[in-house]
Enzyme design. Sequence first.
Site: not given
Length: 203
Positions: A127-129, A131-132
Amino acid sequence: MVTGVYYAPFDSALLSTWGWPVETGTHLLRLICAGVFDRHPNLKIIIGHMGELLPFCFTRLNVGLTMAGWLLGTQSDDHDVPRPAMRNNVGYYLRENVFITSSGVFDVPVFDCARAMLGLDNLMFSVDYPFQDNFAAMEFLERCDLSTDEKERFAHRTADTLLKLDDDERDRSRPLAVGDTWYRLISRTKSKVGRALISALVK
């Protein structure tokens, strides 16, 4: 500064969306061309965002950059000390020494390209938590055309092996508590509302 020349006055947006993958991909290619992986063949590097554009240029890089690297390896700036030449082609290093994650790029066609160029064993789900959206990441994982075994490899087994992670099955099999369920419901609702607003704004 280079960033000012390349990206101003849109640097706040262009740097994170375009500048980051271009710069990261360039740094990795410089490591390859400099023979770093020849000197350290067991070195592994993980890059994000579905390969920082490199899978899309794989064939061009593998042919053009490999040939250029070998030709330049026979030359020298001072005509005395030859430049080090790569022992293998660029594609070899991308497949043997580089792992890429899906962080921030949750598009199935993009995943399919990276898989075709590098192979599933070089891909890891991420994931890109913050930011996403994490739910968008999970929905992407479900949409990928993968068998159960392939999905497990992509979702965690490759990372488990590469990073030598402890596989605690007790934690994975722990039933959800009431608080977990409520948190997921609220978070998913916020996710859907947020994505709907973004979609409305960019259409």
